[in-house]
Scaffold this motif. Structure first.
Motif, short mmCIF file in Angstrom:
data_model
loop_
_atom_site.label_atom_id
_atom_site.label_comp_id
_atom_site.label_asym_id
_atom_site.label_seq_id
_atom_site.Cartn_x
_atom_site.Cartn_y
_atom_site.Cartn_z
N GLN A 6 1.13 -1.18 -0.08
CA GLN A 6 -0.30 0.13 -0.28
C GLN A 6 1.09 1.60 -0.11
OE1 GLN A 6 -2.67 -0.12 3.19
NE2 GLN A 6 -3.79 -1.47 3.00
N VAL A 7 0.63 2.02 -0.42
CA VAL A 7 1.01 3.38 -0.62
C VAL A 7 0.58 4.24 0.17
CG1 VAL A 7 2.14 5.11 -2.53
CG2 VAL A 7 2.16 2.92 -3.26
N ILE A 8 1.08 4.48 0.80
CA ILE A 8 0.58 6.27 2.33
C ILE A 8 0.55 7.26 1.38
CG2 ILE A 8 -0.52 4.14 3.70
CD1 ILE A 8 1.32 4.71 5.32
N SER A 9 0.80 8.57 2.59
CA SER A 9 1.05 9.65 2.15
C SER A 9 2.25 9.71 3.24
CB SER A 9 -0.32 10.51 3.11
OG SER A 9 0.44 11.79 3.23
N SER A 10 2.92 10.38 2.63
CA SER A 10 4.01 10.50 3.33
C SER A 10 4.41 11.23 4.91
CB SER A 10 5.28 11.40 2.30
OG SER A 10 5.24 10.95 0.87
N GLY A 11 3.34 11.75 4.66
CA GLY A 11 3.06 12.84 6.41
C GLY A 11 3.13 11.28 7.38
N MET A 12 2.74 10.46 7.24
CA MET A 12 2.11 9.00 7.78
C MET A 12 3.68 8.59 8.09
SD MET A 12 -1.87 8.29 6.06
CE MET A 12 -2.22 6.72 7.83
N ASP A 44 12.79 6.51 5.49
CA ASP A 44 13.16 5.92 6.03
C ASP A 44 13.05 4.46 6.99
OD1 ASP A 44 13.06 6.86 8.34
OD2 ASP A 44 15.12 7.33 9.06
N ALA A 45 11.15 4.41 6.33
CA ALA A 45 10.71 3.39 6.96
C ALA A 45 10.58 2.75 6.08
CB ALA A 45 10.30 4.21 8.71
N ILE A 46 9.55 1.69 6.74
CA ILE A 46 7.90 0.68 6.04
C ILE A 46 7.77 -0.13 6.99
CG2 ILE A 46 9.51 0.55 3.50
CD1 ILE A 46 9.72 -2.37 4.46
N MET A 47 6.54 0.11 6.53
CA MET A 47 5.04 -0.82 7.79
C MET A 47 5.28 -2.19 6.83
SD MET A 47 2.40 1.77 9.33
CE MET A 47 1.69 1.47 10.15
N LEU A 48 5.56 -3.23 8.00
CA LEU A 48 4.66 -4.49 7.47
C LEU A 48 4.56 -4.95 8.34
CD1 LEU A 48 6.09 -6.15 5.03
CD2 LEU A 48 8.30 -6.99 6.16
N GLY A 49 3.15 -6.79 8.19
CA GLY A 49 2.59 -7.49 8.54
C GLY A 49 3.90 -8.14 9.52
N VAL A 95 8.63 -1.62 10.48
CA VAL A 95 7.69 -0.96 11.72
C VAL A 95 6.99 -1.93 11.75
CG1 VAL A 95 5.85 0.59 12.58
CG2 VAL A 95 8.44 1.37 11.89
N PRO A 96 6.97 -2.53 12.68
CA PRO A 96 6.00 -4.02 12.69
C PRO A 96 4.11 -3.42 12.89
CG PRO A 96 6.99 -3.93 14.70
CD PRO A 96 7.76 -3.19 14.01
N VAL A 97 3.24 -4.19 12.33
CA VAL A 97 1.99 -4.05 12.16
C VAL A 97 1.01 -5.08 12.83
CG1 VAL A 97 -0.04 -3.01 11.32
CG2 VAL A 97 2.01 -2.18 10.39
N GLU A 98 0.73 -4.90 14.02
CA GLU A 98 -0.45 -6.81 14.41
C GLU A 98 -1.35 -6.66 13.33
OE1 GLU A 98 -1.40 -6.34 18.44
OE2 GLU A 98 0.51 -6.15 19.04
N ARG A 99 -1.95 -7.78 13.36
CA ARG A 99 -2.93 -8.40 12.61
C ARG A 99 -2.92 -7.50 10.73
NH1 ARG A 99 -4.48 -8.17 17.80
NH2 ARG A 99 -5.06 -5.71 17.23
N ASP A 103 -1.22 -8.08 7.06
CA ASP A 103 -1.27 -8.74 5.98
C ASP A 103 -0.54 -8.07 5.10
OD1 ASP A 103 -0.20 -11.56 4.68
OD2 ASP A 103 -2.05 -11.75 4.48
N GLY A 104 0.14 -7.24 5.00
CA GLY A 104 0.82 -6.45 3.50
C GLY A 104 2.36 -5.80 3.80
N MET A 105 2.21 -4.17 3.06
CA MET A 105 3.22 -3.50 3.30
C MET A 105 2.49 -2.24 3.02
SD MET A 105 7.06 -3.34 1.67
CE MET A 105 7.40 -4.85 1.72
N ARG A 106 3.58 -1.10 4.45
CA ARG A 106 2.80 0.32 3.74
C ARG A 106 4.09 0.83 3.89
NH1 ARG A 106 -1.16 -0.19 8.60
NH2 ARG A 106 -2.84 -0.82 7.23
#
Length: 455
Positions: free
Chosen positions: A9-15, A19-24, A53-57, A59-62
């Protein structure tokens, strides 16, 4: 088997900082990706230090918009992931670059002309398999080899800066473009700096193929006698051995410029020339006159002289066969398709550009004057010949090929012969596909690219 295809998923840069990605969380555990400490992100030639950055529950990447733009990604997509702990590298991909001859930015719907539908089919196949593809021309190559200007598809075709890819599929249809210093420099640079795999990296000349394959005794049975035509003595020698011979431009395609020379009953000769409208016929009192008529052309065109064959025909129209062989997901040659081509109208070559028609091998053999051998036998012989010839090209020609168009013929005794090998099989088929189906030939290209890139 580790789960490797991830929805991105591509999300707003402000969020999310660059130098970080979110991953399930499940992916982090599965791939043993460390949390909170810097690791290397790799996407084609793009390298960046990031934290995961880990994300609970989930199933994807941001990823943030800014990073997505540098990757050439404009909307949510799917990519494959792979974590290599020895180098602390999270690789996304594969990133595939298709090098094409030309584009027209003014044609928004068809920027690549007759191959636009093929390019869109590649985009759809990549989406299904978790790969990302872009298209670029020699004009898009910049002085820096780590990025190029490429076309991506996101609700429509758009140009953007993209990293040099993991895999380059060379679809250039012109030797002149392929030999441009900028193209050769780019290919050399990306291979050495980023370990990019480049396949179908060169055109094949007819004599080059025959000279290479004759080195393998197992392949000689497929090869009609062939030489580069250099003199009248060679023409006389070949015409004394065979009732007819073919003169083929060494670098010709689509049946252009082919001449068939046949001896008549009274020692005169007839030459048949391919033209767009059909066949032009010319009679000569002797062979010296034939040579005189083509010697002028030989100043600018090199000809291969080839033994004439008594090929099967349908109602007097010659039949030959085009095999598409491609490397598969394990890097092995496999048959994708074999079709029969019957010459059209008053042509003596079967190319579709000359009015030829397609049919299945079984249909063509059943209608032909080949009576002693079944269609099933003929089909298996053609398949075996195509695979053996593809392996021979790999073994004896020092270049990397991932797909080949192999033109074969069958004579009236059932023997299979090689006519020529094409390293740039045409992709101009604009037949609409039902329900956005992906042809096996396109799917195979992505699977082989994944194999090359290690995904």
């Amino acid at each position: 088997m580790l789960k490797s295809k991830v929805a991105v998923q591509v999300i707003s840069s402000g969020m999310l900082p660059d130098d970080a990605i979110m991953l399930g969380e499940a992916y982090l555990k599965q791939w043993k990706i460390p949390q909170g400490q810097p690791i290397n992100l790799k996407f084609g030639a793009l390298r960046q230090s990031i934290k995961v950055v880990p994300v609970e529950r989930f199933d994807g990447m941001r990823i943030g918009q800014s990073l997505a733009r540098r990757m050439g990604i404009f909307a949510n997509t799917s990519l494959r992931i792979q974590y290599r702990s020895d180098t602390s590298t999270l690789a996304l991909g594969p990133l595939i670059g298709v090098l094409i001859s030309r584009d027209d930015p003014n044609m928004k719907e068809r920027p690549f002309g007759s191959i636009t539908m093929f390019c869109k089919e590649l985009v759809d196949a990549c989406a299904a398999q978790g790969a990302h593809v872009y298209f670029f021309t020699p004009d898009h190559i910049t002085s820096s080899s780590n990025t190029v200007e490429g076309w991506v598809y996101s609700g429509g075709w758009r140009k953007t800066a993209v990293p040099a890819p993991d895999v380059v599929n060379n679809r250039l249809t012109s030797r002149k473009l392929e030999n441009k210093p900028s193209v050769q420099h780019f290919i050399k640079e990306v291979k050495s700096r980023y370990n990019t795999a480049v396949y179908n990296e060169k055109f094949l000349d007819k004599p080059e193929v025959f000279d290479a394959l004759v080195k393998d005794p197992a392949l000689v049975k497929y090869l009609p006698e062939s030489h580069v035509l250099r003199s009248f003595a060679m023409l006389r020698s070949m015409c004394s051995k065979y009732g007819n011979v073919f003169l083929k431009p060494v670098r010709g395609s689509l049946g252009k410029g082919i001449i068939r020379v046949s001896r008549s009953d009274n020692d005169s000769y007839q030459a048949l020339y391919t033209t767009l409208g059909g066949t032009r016929r010319q009679h000569f009192p002797n062979l010296l006159k034939v040579f005189a008529s083509i010697s002028g052309k030989m100043k600018t065109v090199r000809y291969q002289i080839q033994q004439g064959l008594h090929l099967i025909d349908i109602g007097g129209k010659p039949v030959d066969f085009r095999a598409l062989v491609q490397k598969n997901e394990t890097g092995k040659w496999a048959i994708t398709s074999i079709v029969a081509r019957t010459a059209g109208g008053n042509h003596f070559v079967s190319n579709l550009a000359r009015g030829g028609t397609l049919s299945t091998v079984r249909e063509a053999v059943a209608k032909s004057n080949l009576s002693s051998i079944s269609a099933g036998d003929t089909s298996s012989r053609l398949q075996r010949a195509a695979i053996e010839i593809a392996k021979g090209v790999d073994t004896f020609i020092p270049a990397h090929f991932g797909e080949l168009g192999i033109d074969l013929a069958v004579d009236i005794s059932g023997r299979v012969w090689l006519l020529e090998v094409n390293s740039k099989p045409s992709k101009n088929d604009n037949t609409p596909l039902p329900d956005q189906k992906i042809r096996p030939s396109v799917r195979n290209m992505i699977q082989y690219s994944r194999h090359l890139a290690g995904f």
